[in-house]
Design an enzyme around this catalytic site. Structure first.
Site, PDB file in Angstrom:
ATOM      1  N   LYS A 205       0.854  -1.186   0.000  1.00 59.25           N
ATOM      2  CA  LYS A 205       0.000   0.000   0.000  1.00 59.25           C
ATOM      3  C   LYS A 205       0.888   1.233   0.000  1.00 59.25           C
ATOM      4  O   LYS A 205       1.689   1.447   0.912  1.00 59.25           O
ATOM      5  CB  LYS A 205      -0.921   0.012   1.219  1.00 59.25           C
ATOM      6  CG  LYS A 205      -1.863   1.217   1.250  1.00 59.25           C
ATOM      7  CD  LYS A 205      -2.781   1.172   2.453  1.00 59.25           C
ATOM      8  CE  LYS A 205      -3.709   2.371   2.497  1.00 59.25           C
ATOM      9  NZ  LYS A 205      -4.603   2.349   3.660  1.00 59.25           N
ATOM     10  N   LYS A 260      -2.241  -1.507  -3.675  1.00 58.52           N
ATOM     11  CA  LYS A 260      -3.082  -0.312  -3.616  1.00 58.52           C
ATOM     12  C   LYS A 260      -2.202   0.926  -3.709  1.00 58.52           C
ATOM     13  O   LYS A 260      -1.226   1.021  -2.961  1.00 58.52           O
ATOM     14  CB  LYS A 260      -3.874  -0.299  -2.297  1.00 58.52           C
ATOM     15  CG  LYS A 260      -4.838   0.876  -2.148  1.00 58.52           C
ATOM     16  CD  LYS A 260      -5.567   0.832  -0.813  1.00 58.52           C
ATOM     17  CE  LYS A 260      -6.515   2.015  -0.685  1.00 58.52           C
ATOM     18  NZ  LYS A 260      -7.220   2.029   0.608  1.00 58.52           N
TER      19      LYS A 260
END
Length: 340
Positions: A205, A260
């Site tokens: 992420k 992400k």
């Protein structure tokens, strides 16, 4: 002059790739990737209000009441979407320095999970594990002397995961990026008899500028202010580091991993899938959605076509599925027999 019996030279060019593009039936026949309803996870925002509320920075997306979330989950189930992901817009009065509402067994997410489970039978529920929707400072962890403290945060995240599992959550999805949290959560779940509860780790992420509309949706943008999350989320410049992060989460017990944001990091999706062969997902985040949906709203792009094309890019990059706010659009198109 004797007549030649040799065959004539072929006309130029010999290879004509366009032959395999000349009609819809052949394009479908030779397509390398396909978008399926089975590829979709639908993120849904929940608030503790009786009426839905539009999110201005995410055209077409609303914060839903619990009752509306149940209705949405039923439609998703009927369309064949495998799972939904729930994110809370917490009442500002409940936000604290320690984010204690995250561990309340009767918080908004837990009540929503129970309501959906009572009304549906065949759809998975993914719950985010992080403190940013619950903290008065907008960070994913506990803040001490201006620094996010890792191990103390992990202890709170474990409690948050447990209350979600007790409520009926199927997939625990830690998005906080604290070191060691996957192993700690897995051990706690197993100890309490939740061996069947899965973990989808937000393994890579990034500290991205594409999260802005999401922070509007969950109400953490105002709390975070000018702060940033670069001390715990990943540097967008780094790819090798993503592989190390993913390897750690797998070793600690992650069943699935996520990258992400999505489209700006398709190279990372590809590398992760090739390296580990584990179920790999991407989150087509709020900023990605807002760019496409906002342009479509102005007539600059065709919403359905760009949504479909963007999902194909995830499939080409090796993703097994995508968390996308376009999930309902895509599922409805598939149900109607439409392909783009």
């Amino acid at each position: 002059m004797t007549e030649s019996y040799l065959p004539p030279l072929p006309s130029f060019p010999i290879s004509r790739p366009r032959r395999l593009r000349r009609a819809d039936w052949v394009r479908r026949l030779v397509a390398e990737q396909h978008v399926s309803v089975d590829d979709l996870i639908w993120p849904i925002f929940i608030h503790d209000q009786a009426k839905n509320a539009p999110i201005p920075s995410m055209p077409g997306v609303e914060r839903l009441s619990i009752d509306a979330a149940v209705t949405a989950a039923k439609e998703a189930e009927q369309l064949g979407i495998p799972a939904i992901a729930l994110f809370p817009a917490t009442d500002p009065a409940l936000k604290t320095e320690t984010g204690k509402e995250a561990t309340n067994p009767d918080n908004l997410i837990c009540r929503t999970v129970r309501a959906i489970k009572a009304a549906t039978t065949n759809i998975g529920i993914l719950c985010d594990v992080a403190l940013d929707p619950y903290t008065s400072h907008g960070h994913d962890g506990l803040l001490k002397d201006g620094e996010i403290i890792n191990d103390e945060t992990v202890a709170v995240l474990v409690e948050q995961a447990l209350v979600q599992a007790r409520a009926g959550c199927d997939i625990i999805a830690p998005s906080d990026m604290m070191d060691g949290r996957i192993g700690a959560i897995r051990q706690a779940l197993d100890k309490e008899g939740f061996q069947r509860v899965q973990i989808m780790a937000y393994a890579a992420k990034y500290a991205s500028a594409f999260y802005g509309p999401f922070r509007d949706a969950v109400g953490s943008a105002v709390n975070l202010g000018l702060g940033d999350k670069r001390t715990y989320q990943m540097n967008p410049a780094n790819g090798d580091e993503a592989l190390r992060e993913v390897a750690l989460d797998i070793a600690e017990g992650a069943d699935m991993v996520m990258v992400k944001p999505g489209m700006p990091y398709l190279d990372i999706c590809w590398r992760v899938k090739q390296a580990f062969k584990l179920p790999t997902f991407a989150y087509q985040v709020s900023g990605e959605y807002a760019m496409l949906a906002g342009a479509a709203e102005r007539g600059w792009l065709d919403r359905s076509k760009v949504a479909w094309e963007s999902l194909l890019s995830f499939k080409r990059a090796g993703c097994d599925g995508v968390l996308t706010y376009f999930a309902l659009d895509i599922a409805r198109m598939i149900a109607e027999g439409k392909r783009l």
